[in-house]
Design a protein around this motif. Structure first.
Motif, PDB file in Angstrom:
ATOM      1  N   LEU A 170      42.561  39.642   7.603  1.00  0.00           N
ATOM      2  CA  LEU A 170      41.654  40.050   8.664  1.00  0.00           C
ATOM      3  C   LEU A 170      42.355  40.020  10.022  1.00  0.00           C
ATOM      4  N   GLY A 171      41.721  40.664  11.000  1.00  0.00           N
ATOM      5  CA  GLY A 171      42.205  40.624  12.374  1.00  0.00           C
ATOM      6  C   GLY A 171      43.285  41.656  12.635  1.00  0.00           C
ATOM      7  N   PRO A 172      43.648  41.832  13.881  1.00  0.00           N
ATOM      8  CA  PRO A 172      44.654  42.840  14.266  1.00  0.00           C
ATOM      9  C   PRO A 172      45.993  42.660  13.548  1.00  0.00           C
ATOM     10  N   SER A 173      46.409  41.415  13.380  1.00  0.00           N
ATOM     11  CA  SER A 173      47.690  41.144  12.720  1.00  0.00           C
ATOM     12  C   SER A 173      47.548  41.019  11.209  1.00  0.00           C
ATOM     13  N   ARG A 174      46.320  41.073  10.723  1.00  0.00           N
ATOM     14  CA  ARG A 174      46.020  40.956   9.295  1.00  0.00           C
ATOM     15  C   ARG A 174      46.513  39.640   8.716  1.00  0.00           C
ATOM     16  N   GLN A 175      46.527  38.604   9.545  1.00  0.00           N
ATOM     17  CA  GLN A 175      47.060  37.311   9.125  1.00  0.00           C
ATOM     18  C   GLN A 175      46.003  36.215   9.109  1.00  0.00           C
ATOM     19  N   THR A 176      44.747  36.599   9.064  1.00  0.00           N
ATOM     20  CA  THR A 176      43.663  35.613   9.026  1.00  0.00           C
ATOM     21  C   THR A 176      42.905  35.749   7.718  1.00  0.00           C
ATOM     22  N   GLN A 177      42.629  34.603   7.088  1.00  0.00           N
ATOM     23  CA  GLN A 177      41.826  34.581   5.856  1.00  0.00           C
ATOM     24  C   GLN A 177      40.631  33.649   6.059  1.00  0.00           C
ATOM     25  N   ILE A 178      39.501  34.056   5.539  1.00  0.00           N
ATOM     26  CA  ILE A 178      38.281  33.253   5.666  1.00  0.00           C
ATOM     27  C   ILE A 178      37.648  33.070   4.293  1.00  0.00           C
ATOM     28  N   PHE A 179      37.317  31.825   3.964  1.00  0.00           N
ATOM     29  CA  PHE A 179      36.632  31.491   2.720  1.00  0.00           C
ATOM     30  C   PHE A 179      35.463  30.571   3.073  1.00  0.00           C
ATOM     31  N   GLY A 180      34.308  30.789   2.473  1.00  0.00           N
ATOM     32  CA  GLY A 180      33.172  29.945   2.798  1.00  0.00           C
ATOM     33  C   GLY A 180      32.129  29.885   1.698  1.00  0.00           C
ATOM     34  N   VAL A 181      31.485  28.728   1.591  1.00  0.00           N
ATOM     35  CA  VAL A 181      30.382  28.532   0.657  1.00  0.00           C
ATOM     36  C   VAL A 181      29.140  28.168   1.461  1.00  0.00           C
ATOM     37  N   PHE A 182      28.042  28.865   1.165  1.00  0.00           N
ATOM     38  CA  PHE A 182      26.776  28.652   1.863  1.00  0.00           C
ATOM     39  C   PHE A 182      25.691  28.339   0.826  1.00  0.00           C
ATOM     40  N   ASP A 183      25.264  27.097   0.808  1.00  0.00           N
ATOM     41  CA  ASP A 183      24.307  26.604  -0.189  1.00  0.00           C
ATOM     42  C   ASP A 183      22.902  26.663   0.409  1.00  0.00           C
ATOM     43  N   GLY A 184      22.088  27.583  -0.089  1.00  0.00           N
ATOM     44  CA  GLY A 184      20.753  27.780   0.457  1.00  0.00           C
ATOM     45  C   GLY A 184      19.753  26.761  -0.047  1.00  0.00           C
ATOM     46  N   HIS A 185      18.735  26.498   0.760  1.00  0.00           N
ATOM     47  CA  HIS A 185      17.605  25.674   0.331  1.00  0.00           C
ATOM     48  C   HIS A 185      16.331  26.279   0.917  1.00  0.00           C
ATOM     49  N   GLY A 186      15.258  26.197   0.155  1.00  0.00           N
ATOM     50  CA  GLY A 186      14.016  26.844   0.569  1.00  0.00           C
ATOM     51  C   GLY A 186      14.036  28.334   0.315  1.00  0.00           C
ATOM     52  N   GLY A 187      15.115  28.818  -0.284  1.00  0.00           N
ATOM     53  CA  GLY A 187      15.274  30.247  -0.548  1.00  0.00           C
ATOM     54  C   GLY A 187      16.724  30.655  -0.332  1.00  0.00           C
ATOM     55  N   CYS A 188      17.025  31.905  -0.685  1.00  0.00           N
ATOM     56  CA  CYS A 188      18.399  32.408  -0.578  1.00  0.00           C
ATOM     57  C   CYS A 188      18.634  33.176   0.710  1.00  0.00           C
ATOM     58  N   GLU A 189      17.575  33.399   1.501  1.00  0.00           N
ATOM     59  CA  GLU A 189      17.643  34.365   2.591  1.00  0.00           C
ATOM     60  C   GLU A 189      18.696  34.021   3.648  1.00  0.00           C
ATOM     61  N   VAL A 190      18.689  32.797   4.140  1.00  0.00           N
ATOM     62  CA  VAL A 190      19.625  32.416   5.206  1.00  0.00           C
ATOM     63  C   VAL A 190      21.059  32.402   4.691  1.00  0.00           C
TER      64      VAL A 190
END
Length: 310
Positions: free
Chosen positions: A18-38
């Protein structure tokens, strides 16, 4: 893996180059509660907002992460964000209704919908739904770990697991102090008798005190950010929701993947993760402790030198 839950409420991001230099990586986990929407909302917007933050071009990744967590809540409360969440809720409800048709407890489901605050006219979905956010950004030879909630990252180096985040629970003295200072309370490990995490995105009903900054609210969306310099002795990183950490220790997860990589250096990481899930999954939904019944999401980032020695 959905596990024994009625719905899958986790989401994730894995974006490379990612990014102009293509040298950025992003990884993420998002654990929902009360639903999946957020959780889904955050996974849809996190990377775009990250890259558009002015501090990204200044290489202030810590600042970008902190502001991006706060930005997610702001976006959800805006008109377009609210509409997106509502549309996601409608999709989720349609899926639930299909399941309900064959559910012997249909009357219980109907009662749940009647008292569900998200069913009320003009309901703000982000008021009653939230998610954890555990994110790794690799940029400029550094690893940035950001966390809000009880999803967790570990770094595995020479067979040893090192925690890169702290689970944000109401029982932590510093978290409890903030909660009580914001006129909240904790009972049986749950804030106002409801949530068992003290930080996260969404859950806007706990963040409405205009006298307080975001990091001072009952539920804070302000992340802890830990920075590690990249080194050749780092083998891999594991990012996972609490469905994994409720069943395995940091070291057990580190050992599991290290053994898999040694036995099958060219094996697919996705297959190894599936095997971990199968090992954790409870034999049936009636397991007394509830352990192994949760949604499970996991990302493993393996570094090339751990395979070819460079």
């Amino acid at each position: 893996m959905q596990g024994w839950r009625k719905r899958m409420e986790d989401a994730h991001v894995t974006d490379l180059n990612l990014g102009p230099s293509r040298q950025t990586q992003i990884f993420g986990v998002f654990d929902g509660h009360g639903g999946c929407e957020v959780a889904k909302f955050v996974s849809n917007h996190f990377v775009q907002e990250f890259l558009s933050n002015p501090n990204y071009n200044k290489n202030d990744i810590k600042k970008v992460l902190e502001e991006n967590y706060l930005k997610m809540d702001k976006l959800m409360l805006e008109k377009e964000g609210s509409e997106e969440l509502l549309n996601e809720y409608k999709k989720s409800k349609e899926e639930a209704d299909k399941i309900k048709e064959n559910n012997k407890n249909a009357q219980i489901e109907m009662l749940r919908q009647v008292i569900d605050p998200k069913e009320q006219p003009d309901a703000k979905i982000s008021m009653f739904t939230g998610c954890t956010a555990n994110v790794l950004v690799i940029h400029d030879n550094k690893l940035f770990f950001a966390n809000a909630g009880d999803s967790r990252s570990i770094l595995c180096k020479k067979g040893q697991a090192y925690p890169m985040s702290t689970d944000h629970k109401p029982s932590i003295p510093s978290e409890l102090k903030r909660i009580e200072k914001a006129d909240g309370w904790v009972s049986d490990g749950r804030i106002l008798g409801n949530l068992n995490i003290s930080r996260g995105i969404g859950d806007s009903e706990y963040k409405m005190d205009k006298r307080l900054k975001p990091e001072e609210q009952i539920i804070s969306n302000f992340p802890d950010v830990k920075i590690e310099n990249f080194s050749n002795d780092i083998d891999f990183v594991v990012i996972a929701c609490d469905g994994i950490w409720d069943c395995k220790t940091n070291q057990e997860v580190c050992d599991f993947f290290e053994n898999k990589f040694k036995k099958d250096p060219n094996g697919k990481i996705s297959k190894f993760i599936e095997e971990l899930f199968d090992e954790i999954l409870a034999p049936d939904v009636y397991t007394d402790t509830g352990v192994g019944c949760d949604n499970m999401s996991c990302i493993v980032v393996q570094f090339k030198h751990s395979v070819n020695g460079q």
